[in-house]
Design a protein around this motif. Structure first.
Motif, mmCIF file in Angstrom:
data_model
loop_
_atom_site.group_PDB
_atom_site.id
_atom_site.type_symbol
_atom_site.label_atom_id
_atom_site.label_comp_id
_atom_site.label_asym_id
_atom_site.label_seq_id
_atom_site.Cartn_x
_atom_site.Cartn_y
_atom_site.Cartn_z
ATOM 1 N N ARG A 75 0.815 -1.231 0.000
ATOM 2 C CA ARG A 75 0.000 0.000 0.000
ATOM 3 C C ARG A 75 0.841 1.270 0.000
ATOM 4 O O ARG A 75 0.601 2.214 0.773
ATOM 5 N N LEU A 76 1.854 1.287 -0.862
ATOM 6 C CA LEU A 76 2.652 2.497 -1.033
ATOM 7 C C LEU A 76 2.005 3.326 -2.131
ATOM 8 O O LEU A 76 1.357 2.781 -3.029
ATOM 9 N N LEU A 77 2.200 4.634 -2.063
ATOM 10 C CA LEU A 77 1.675 5.491 -3.123
ATOM 11 C C LEU A 77 2.589 5.346 -4.340
ATOM 12 O O LEU A 77 3.787 5.615 -4.251
ATOM 13 N N PRO A 78 2.028 4.886 -5.460
ATOM 14 C CA PRO A 78 2.891 4.551 -6.605
ATOM 15 C C PRO A 78 3.521 5.768 -7.278
ATOM 16 O O PRO A 78 4.480 5.616 -8.028
ATOM 17 N N TRP A 79 2.971 6.961 -7.034
ATOM 18 C CA TRP A 79 3.448 8.143 -7.766
ATOM 19 C C TRP A 79 4.528 8.920 -7.034
ATOM 20 O O TRP A 79 4.921 9.994 -7.482
ATOM 21 N N ILE A 80 4.965 8.442 -5.880
ATOM 22 C CA ILE A 80 6.063 9.140 -5.205
ATOM 23 C C ILE A 80 7.138 8.131 -4.802
ATOM 24 O O ILE A 80 6.901 6.928 -4.786
ATOM 25 N N GLU A 84 9.598 9.654 -0.096
ATOM 26 C CA GLU A 84 8.381 10.462 0.097
ATOM 27 C C GLU A 84 7.249 9.634 0.698
ATOM 28 O O GLU A 84 6.394 10.158 1.405
ATOM 29 N N ARG A 114 10.771 4.857 -7.168
ATOM 30 C CA ARG A 114 9.344 4.695 -6.931
ATOM 31 C C ARG A 114 9.035 3.222 -6.671
ATOM 32 O O ARG A 114 9.802 2.341 -7.084
ATOM 33 N N ALA A 127 7.369 -0.232 3.564
ATOM 34 C CA ALA A 127 6.155 -0.201 4.390
ATOM 35 C C ALA A 127 6.513 -0.341 5.866
ATOM 36 O O ALA A 127 5.895 0.293 6.728
ATOM 37 N N ASP B 158 -8.150 3.783 -5.493
ATOM 38 C CA ASP B 158 -7.834 2.562 -4.762
ATOM 39 C C ASP B 158 -8.254 2.648 -3.284
ATOM 40 O O ASP B 158 -7.731 3.456 -2.522
ATOM 41 N N ASN B 160 -7.688 0.600 -0.966
ATOM 42 C CA ASN B 160 -6.580 0.202 -0.090
ATOM 43 C C ASN B 160 -5.738 1.407 0.316
ATOM 44 O O ASN B 160 -5.323 1.534 1.459
ATOM 45 N N LEU B 161 -5.499 2.296 -0.663
ATOM 46 C CA LEU B 161 -4.689 3.479 -0.355
ATOM 47 C C LEU B 161 -5.465 4.430 0.563
ATOM 48 O O LEU B 161 -4.893 5.063 1.443
ATOM 49 N N MET B 164 -5.116 3.149 3.964
ATOM 50 C CA MET B 164 -3.785 3.481 4.457
ATOM 51 C C MET B 164 -3.781 4.930 4.965
ATOM 52 O O MET B 164 -3.276 5.216 6.048
ATOM 53 N N TYR B 168 -2.944 6.176 8.782
ATOM 54 C CA TYR B 168 -1.839 7.083 9.060
ATOM 55 C C TYR B 168 -2.296 8.539 9.205
ATOM 56 O O TYR B 168 -1.499 9.464 9.065
ATOM 57 N N ARG B 178 -2.546 13.748 -2.210
ATOM 58 C CA ARG B 178 -1.653 12.606 -2.381
ATOM 59 C C ARG B 178 -2.324 11.380 -2.988
ATOM 60 O O ARG B 178 -1.650 10.504 -3.513
ATOM 61 N N PRO B 182 -3.720 12.313 -7.891
ATOM 62 C CA PRO B 182 -2.979 11.446 -8.829
ATOM 63 C C PRO B 182 -3.852 10.343 -9.425
ATOM 64 O O PRO B 182 -3.641 9.949 -10.570
ATOM 65 N N ASN B 262 4.293 15.337 -8.895
ATOM 66 C CA ASN B 262 4.159 13.909 -8.580
ATOM 67 C C ASN B 262 2.728 13.413 -8.678
ATOM 68 O O ASN B 262 2.200 12.797 -7.758
ATOM 69 N N LEU B 263 2.090 13.729 -9.808
ATOM 70 C CA LEU B 263 0.704 13.313 -9.960
ATOM 71 C C LEU B 263 0.580 12.080 -10.860
ATOM 72 O O LEU B 263 -0.486 11.535 -11.022
ATOM 73 N N SER B 264 1.701 11.684 -11.457
ATOM 74 C CA SER B 264 1.601 10.506 -12.314
ATOM 75 C C SER B 264 2.878 9.702 -12.228
ATOM 76 O O SER B 264 3.872 10.171 -11.735
#
Lengths: 209, 264
Positions: A75-80, A84, A114, A127, B158, B160-161, B164, B168, B178, B182, B262-264
Motif C-alpha cells: 500500500r505504497l503510493l505509486p506516484w512518489i 516520500e 518509486r 512499508a 484505490d 486500499n490506499l 492506508m 496514518y 496525495r 494522482p 508527482n501526480l503521475s
C-alpha cells in the motif's frame, strides 16, 4: 486500558466472520495470530484499526491511541518515491527522519526510487520503515515479512523488536517458526467464524533465550 | 552500460525517423487521394484541390483580419472549454461526496449529454447574445465529459490506499493531494483531450448558426452562402490545425504539471 474485543460480530454477505468474539490483549508485547488463510485474522486487524465497523460488539482501548498498520499489501503510493512514501505519513515531514528509517531497513541506495522500481521485498521494507517512522502504541502487522528472504527477515524482525519495545504488536503470520521466535504469546486461530483454539505463552522461553 | 545506453539512443532516434517517415507517407497518401478525387469530380463547387485550398489559406493568412478572427474564435471556444472543465470537475467532486447530489445532478447531465448540439445552439440564440453562444455551446459539450470521467476516476480510487491514509491519519487535504488527485489525473487528461476536440466542433457549429461576427464559423457560413468552396476548405483546415495544436500543448502542459507535482 488494554485492547479488548468484546462480543464482536461481523458478517460479510450473510457469512459470519466474527461471531460473539472476545479477546483481550496485554498492554505490550508481541502477540502472534496463527491460523489458516481466510479465517478472519485480517478482518480482526481491520476492526482494531477502525477501518471496518463491527455489526455489534466493541473494540475497547483504542481511543486516542496511535496505531501503525502494516497491511498484507505494501500500500505504497505509486506516484512518489520510497522516501516520500515515508515522509508523507509524518506530521512534520523531515527528510532526515525518512532517510534514517529507510537506511535502517537497508534501502539507503534506493530511497529515490518509486515503488514500481523496487522488488516486492523492498516495498515491504519501505512499508515497515513507514510504520516505524509513524510509531505508535499499537502495531498491527499482517504478514509483514512474507516477501523477505531469510537473512533480511531476521534483520527486520530484530529492527522491529528493538524500536517497538513499549508497544503492543499484533502480528499475523503463517510461519510457526517466526511466531515462536517473536511472540510473547501465540494464539492459534480457526474460522470463520474466528475462534481461538489454543493459546501458548512464550514469555519464559524468551527470557531464557 | 554506457555502450548499451548509446546504442539505445541510436536505436530510438532511428525508430523516431521511421515513425516520422511513416507519418509523412500516410499524409501524402491522403493528399494524393484528395487530388485524385478532385480530378475525377472536376467541379470546384463540390471539391477544391489541395493546392487550391492551401493557396487560399495562404492568402487568408496574409490578412490581419484572419488572425483576429482565429483569435476571437479561439478565445470563445477555449473559454467555454475551460468553464466546462472547471465546473465539470467541481460538480464531479460534489456528486462524489454526496449520493443525494449525485441523484440530483445525474439526470440533468445525462440530458445535456444526449441533447443534439443544434438544439442547444438554437435555444442559446434565443437566450443570449450571439458572441456568447459558442462559449455556452462548448461549455455544455465539455461539462458532461469532464463530469463523467472525473467522477469515474474518483470512484475508481484505490480503496486500499484510502484505508492506508485513514490509518496514518492523513487530513482531508493531504488525502486529496496525495491520493485522489494522482488517481483522477489520467481520467481528467482523457476528458480534456476529448473535450477539446468536442468544444471546437460544437463551438464552430455554434458560430455558423449564430453567424457570430469575427468568427471562423461566421466565415464558414459566408463561404457556404457565396459558394466559396476554397474558403470553406481553408477555414476548416484552420479549425483542425488550431484544435490539434491546442490539444497537443494541453497534453504537454498536463504532463509537465503531473511530473512536477508527482501526480503521475
Amino acid at each position: 486500558m488494554n485492547v479488548t474485543i468484546q462480543n464482536a460480530c461481523k458478517a460479510y454477505e450473510g457469512r459470519a466472520i466474527l461471531d460473539q468474539f472476545d479477546l483481550e490483549f496485554p498492554q505490550k508485547g508481541t502477540i502472534c495470530l496463527l491460523g489458516p488463510s481466510g479465517c478472519g485474522k485480517t478482518t480482526l486487524l481491520n476492526c482494531i484499526a477502525g477501518l471496518e465497523m463491527l455489526d455489534s460488539g466493541a473494540v475497547l482501548g483504542i481511543e486516542d491511541r496511535k496505531i501503525a498498520y502494516m497491511f498484507q499489501e505494501d500500500r505504497l503510493l505509486p506516484w512518489i518515491s520510497a522516501r516520500e512514501n515515508v515522509e508523507v505519513i509524518l506530521n512534520h515531514p523531515h527528510i532526515k527522519t525518512a532517510e534514517r528509517w529507510l537506511e535502517a531497513v537497508g534501502l539507503k541506495d534506493d530511497m529515490e526510487k518509486r515503488p514500481a522500481e523496487l522488488s516486492g521485498g523492498m516495498r515491504q521494507r519501505v512499508a515497515l520503515a513507514r510504520a516505524l517512522a509513524f510509531g505508535g502504541e499499537i502495531f498491527l502487522l499482517d504478514e509483514p515479512f512474507r516477501a523477505l528472504d531469510h537473512k533480511t527477515r531476521l534483520r527486520m524482525q530484530t529492527l522491529l523488536q528493538k524500536h517497538t519495545q513499549e508497544a503492543l504488536k499484533i502480528l499475523v503470520t503463517h510461519d510457526l517458526e517466526e511466531a515462536r521466535s517473536l511472540a510473547d504469546q501465540i494464539l492459534y486461530l480457526e474460522g470463520p467464524p474466528l475462534r481461538v483454539v489454543h493459546s501458548e505463552i512464550q514469555g519464559a522461553q524468551r527470557k531464557n533465550a | 552500460m554506457k555502450i548499451s545506453t548509446i546504442s539505445n539512443k541510436a536505436a530510438s532516434s532511428q525508430s523516431r525517423i521511421a515513425i516520422c517517415m511513416r507519418k509523412v507517407l500516410v499524409a501524402l497518401f491522403w493528399l494524393i487521394l484528395w487530388q485524385i478525387l478532385y480530378l475525377v469530380v472536376k467541379q470546384e463547387i463540390l471539391i477544391v484541390s489541395p493546392v487550391r485550398a492551401s493557396q487560399r489559406l495562404l492568402e487568408l493568412a496574409g490578412e490581419g483580419e484572419f488572425w483576429l478572427t482565429a483569435m476571437y474564435s479561439m478565445l470563445r471556444i477555449v473559454s467555454g472549454f475551460l468553464l466546462g472543465v472547471g465546473i465539470g470537475t467541481l460538480l464531479a467532486a460534489l456528486t462524489s461526496m454526496s449520493r443525494f447530489l449525485y441523484d440530483l445532478f445525474h439526470p440533468i447531465v445525462s440530458i445535456i449529454k444526449a441533447t443534439p448540439v443544434a438544439s442547444f445552439i438554437l435555444l442559446a440564440l434565443v437566450w443570449i447574445e450571439s458572441p456568447y453562444v459558442p462559449v455556452f455551446t462548448s461549455f455544455l459539450m465539455v461539462l458532461p465529459v469532464v463530469w463523467g470521467n472525473v467522477s469515474n476516476g474518483i470512484a475508481k480510487t484505490d480503496r486500499n490506499l484510502l484505508q492506508m491514509a485513514a490509518v496514518y491519519r492523513f487530513h482531508t487535504m493531504k488525502t486529496i493531494r496525495r491520493i485522489y488527485l494522482p488517481s483522477v489525473m489520467p481520467y481528467f487528461t482523457a476528458a480534456c483531450t476529448t473535450g477539446m476536440g468536442l468544444s471546437w466542433k460544437a463551438g464552430v457549429a455554434a458560430e455558423v448558426l449564430a453567424n457570430t461576427k469575427h468568427s471562423i464559423g461566421g466565415n464558414i457560413y459566408n463561404a457556404k452562402i457565396y459558394i466559396e468552396t476554397a474558403d470553406l476548405f481553408a477555414w476548416t483546415a484552420v479549425v483542425i490545425v488550431i484544435s490539434v495544436v491546442l490539444e497537443k500543448l494541453m497534453v504537454k502542459l498536463m504532463k509537465a504539471v503531473g511530473k512536477k507535482y508527482n501526480l503521475s
